[in-house]
Design a protein around this motif. Structure first.
Motif, short mmCIF file in Angstrom:
data_model
loop_
_atom_site.label_atom_id
_atom_site.label_comp_id
_atom_site.label_asym_id
_atom_site.label_seq_id
_atom_site.Cartn_x
_atom_site.Cartn_y
_atom_site.Cartn_z
N ARG A 1 44.69 48.60 38.10
CA ARG A 1 45.17 48.48 36.72
C ARG A 1 44.20 47.76 35.81
O ARG A 1 44.23 47.96 34.61
CB ARG A 1 46.54 47.79 36.69
N GLY A 2 43.37 46.91 36.36
CA GLY A 2 42.42 46.23 35.50
C GLY A 2 41.79 45.03 36.17
O GLY A 2 42.20 44.60 37.24
N SER A 3 40.78 44.51 35.49
CA SER A 3 40.02 43.36 35.98
C SER A 3 40.03 42.29 34.90
O SER A 3 39.90 42.60 33.71
CB SER A 3 38.59 43.81 36.28
N GLY A 4 40.16 41.06 35.31
CA GLY A 4 40.25 39.97 34.34
C GLY A 4 38.94 39.61 33.68
O GLY A 4 38.91 39.18 32.53
N TYR A 5 37.83 39.79 34.40
CA TYR A 5 36.54 39.30 33.91
C TYR A 5 35.45 40.35 34.09
O TYR A 5 34.39 40.08 34.64
CB TYR A 5 36.19 37.98 34.60
N GLY A 6 35.73 41.56 33.62
CA GLY A 6 34.74 42.63 33.71
C GLY A 6 34.61 43.14 35.14
O GLY A 6 35.38 42.78 36.02
N PRO A 7 33.62 43.97 35.39
CA PRO A 7 33.50 44.57 36.72
C PRO A 7 33.04 43.59 37.80
O PRO A 7 33.30 43.81 38.98
CB PRO A 7 32.46 45.67 36.52
N PHE A 8 32.37 42.50 37.43
CA PHE A 8 31.80 41.62 38.44
C PHE A 8 32.35 40.21 38.42
O PHE A 8 32.24 39.49 39.40
CB PHE A 8 30.27 41.56 38.28
N GLY A 9 32.92 39.73 37.32
CA GLY A 9 33.45 38.38 37.26
C GLY A 9 32.47 37.43 36.61
O GLY A 9 31.57 37.82 35.89
N PHE A 10 32.62 36.16 36.92
CA PHE A 10 31.77 35.12 36.34
C PHE A 10 31.24 34.23 37.47
O PHE A 10 31.79 34.20 38.57
CB PHE A 10 32.55 34.28 35.32
N THR A 11 30.17 33.52 37.19
CA THR A 11 29.56 32.66 38.21
C THR A 11 30.47 31.46 38.47
O THR A 11 30.65 30.60 37.60
CB THR A 11 28.16 32.18 37.77
#
Length: 125
Positions: free
Chosen positions: A60-70
Motif C-alpha cells: 500500500r505504500g512506504s513511509g520514507y520513499g523506496p529506500f528510507g533514511f539513514t
C-alpha cells in the motif's frame, strides 16, 4: 507500538545494531493489506478471470520513499544495551481497511539496498 488516526499511522521503534559495522544502514516502514477481494486474471478459469479472488500482502505504500533514511551512520558508536528510538509517521488512505493492514519496519544496507532485518505488526490486533 502503533497509533493510528484517520489519516496517518505513528510507529514507535527501538532499534539497535546487532553487530559492529562501518557501513551505513537505512530504516523504512511500509504497509501491506490482506483480504482484498477483486478480480484476478486466470487463463484456467471460465471467462479468463476469478471475480472474487482474495489478494493478500498488497503493498500500500512506504513511509520514507523506496529506500528510507539513514538510521545508522557508519561511524555510529553505541554503548552495550543502548538503543535508538524513532517515531515514524506514515499517511494512510481512506481506501485501505486498516483492520487488514500490517506495518513492516525494515533495515537495509545503504550501499547495496539489501534488506537486513524486517519486523512486522498488525495495525489492529
Amino acid at each position: 507500538q502503533l497509533d493510528s488516526s484517520a489519516d496517518s499511522i505513528l510507529v514507535s521503534l527501538n532499534v539497535k545494531p546487532l553487530v559492529d559495522s562501518d557501513e551505513s544502514f537505512l530504516l523504512n516502514i511500509s504497509i501491506v493489506e490482506d483480504g482484498i477481494i477483486e478480480a484476478q486474471k486466470d487463463s484456467n478459469s471460465p471467462g479468463g478471470e476469478i471475480l472474487d479472488y482474495e489478494h493478500n500482502r498488497v503493498f500500500r505504500g512506504s513511509g520514507y520513499g523506496p529506500f528510507g533514511f539513514t538510521a545508522f551512520p557508519g561511524d555510529l558508536e553505541l554503548r552495550p544495551k543502548e538503543v535508538i528510538s524513532y517515531q515514524l509517521k506514515m499517511a494512510v488512505s481512506e481506501d485501505w481497511n486498516l483492520n487488514n493492514c500490517t506495518v513492516m519496519a525494515f533495515v537495509s544496507s545503504e550501499s547495496s539496498s539489501e534488506i537486513i532485518q524486517v519486523e512486522e505488526k498488525k495495525v489492529f490486533e
